[in-house]
Scaffold this motif. Structure first.
Motif, short mmCIF file in Angstrom:
data_model
loop_
_atom_site.label_atom_id
_atom_site.label_comp_id
_atom_site.label_asym_id
_atom_site.label_seq_id
_atom_site.Cartn_x
_atom_site.Cartn_y
_atom_site.Cartn_z
N ARG A 122 21.69 48.29 -7.33
CA ARG A 122 21.06 48.34 -8.65
C ARG A 122 21.29 47.04 -9.41
O ARG A 122 20.38 46.52 -10.07
N ALA B 292 17.88 49.78 -14.57
CA ALA B 292 18.60 49.79 -13.30
C ALA B 292 20.11 49.80 -13.49
O ALA B 292 20.84 50.40 -12.70
N ALA C 245 15.46 54.70 -10.60
CA ALA C 245 15.70 53.26 -10.51
C ALA C 245 14.99 52.67 -9.29
O ALA C 245 14.37 51.60 -9.37
#
Length: 389
Positions: free
Chosen positions: A29, A97, A107
């Motif tokens: 992420r 994210a 995400a």
């Protein structure tokens, strides 16, 4: 095998599961957010460049809306109304994210949606900016613009790779202490199987899925908008000469407006594809469909709103009743696209299905060690547990 098999036994009122969900790791992420920031910075740099070559700052705005205004120097505009939207979208995805409250599937969907939109809108620039009909412009300028397009295509591919390879099973790491399988009590993380009481009602839904009402509204509006845009493209392809339509699809000096702006027919086809794809996903209530729907809705909103503002600027809206039927239909379509995009943005911006709160009620783990007693009707674990359990 463990990690991929699911068992259910309703006779004893128990359900046995050895399945683990895949989630996007924190590192993936963070890396995806960094890629999004790079995408935003590349486009923002060209917007700043346009502001520096404009005689008045407002000229950039009116050029985005379709007016033919010239920059202060003998050069070409670089950006269109799509570019500030791409900057804003990349920044929003980057922030989402790194927020832990955003479900991993959402995400991942945001990364892929941004990558798809970027790839579709930047792809024709690869051959357009190397075409011979741009020789009248500064070669250094067109080379930098082409490198920007190629870099953004590479970054879009990087986002897809991050989603594909940045996943790990379930949020836990097997038998290692201090880690847990998402949604299970701490003692169950090292177990071979988990027994749950069978619920006779609907089971828990995957986190991030859009609610049924929002999914239905967004799916219908996106589908109708995508079909409307596709219908106009089919009509244009039939009405225009083949060579004229090809120039509007693949690029030509006669349709060139800005260095980073795709040809008009290519842009419309990409918009229709994104809208129809998002409609199909959101009607299926896929966990990643909300960011896909928001991406398509934002593009629809900008596409329709810019057409309406330009029509108002030229006075067409004030005398709409006196215009030919085609012009009236085009204005009506633009209004519908803008309204549909706004409504879809509103309904899909709401949080989806929340993540189930972890708890041990009715949960019994077994198989942490060979020979351990197991609940009735539960399949036996292997004599030797696989590595990582």
């Amino acid at each position: 095998m463990p990690g991929t098999t699911r068992y259910n036994d309703t006779d004893g009122g128990l359900a046995v599961s050895t399945a683990r969900d895949g989630v996007l790791t924190r590192g993936a992420r963070g890396l995806g957010a960094l890629v999004c920031l790079l995408l935003a910075l590349l486009t923002a740099g060209w917007i700043i460049r346009d502001l520096t070559v404009a005689e008045h700052g407002a000229d950039v705005w009116w050029t985005w809306l379709g007016e033919a205004r010239r920059p202060r120097e003998f050069t070409a505009w670089a950006t269109s109304a799509l570019d500030p939207l791409l900057v804003l979208g990349a920044l929003v995805v980057a922030v989402a994210a790194v927020r832990g409250a955003v479900a991993p599937s959402v995400a991942a969907g945001a990364f892929v949606s941004l990558a798809a939109a970027t790839a579709l809108l930047r792809l024709p620039l690869v051959w357009m900016l190397g075409a011979g009909w741009l020789q009248g412009l500064d070669s250094g300028l067109t080379t930098r613009a082409r490198l920007t397009a190629l870099t953004q295509l590479a970054l879009a591919l990087a986002l897809v790779v991050v989603v594909a390879w940045g996943r790990r099973p379930g949020g836990g790491t097997g038998r290692h202490p201090g880690h847990r399988v998402r949604g299970l009590p701490a003692g169950a993380s090292s177990a071979y199987g988990v027994v749950h009481a069978v619920s006779h009602g609907p089971g828990p839904e995957r986190p991030g899925r859009p609610h049924r009402g929002a999914a239905g509204t967004a799916g219908v509006l996106l589908g109708a908008a995508g079909l409307a845009v596709a219908g106009w493209e089919i009509h244009g392809q039939r009405q225009l000469d083949t060579d004229v339509y090809r120039k509007g699809l693949l690029g030509d000096a006669s349709v060139f407006r800005a260095l980073l702006q795709p040809p008009v027919h290519w842009q419309a086809a990409a918009l229709a594809l994104l809208a129809l794809g998002a409609a199909a996903a959101v009607l299926r209530r896929a966990p990643w469909s909300r960011p896909a729907a928001m991406t398509a809705a934002a593009l629809l909103l900008v596409h329709g709103a810019t057409a309406l503002v330009f029509a108002a600027r030229t006075g067409e809206l004030g005398r709409l009743g006196a215009l030919p039927l085609r012009a009236q239909l085009e204005a009506g379509t633009a209004a519908f696209l803008a309204a549909a995009g706004l409504v879809v943005l509103c309904v899909t911006a709401r949080p989806g299905v929340p993540e189930a709160a972890p708890g041990g009620d009715g949960v019994l783990a077994y198989g942490s060690a060979p020979g351990e007693a197991r609940p009735p009707h539960a399949p036996p674990p292997p004599s030797r547990l696989p590595p990582g359990w």
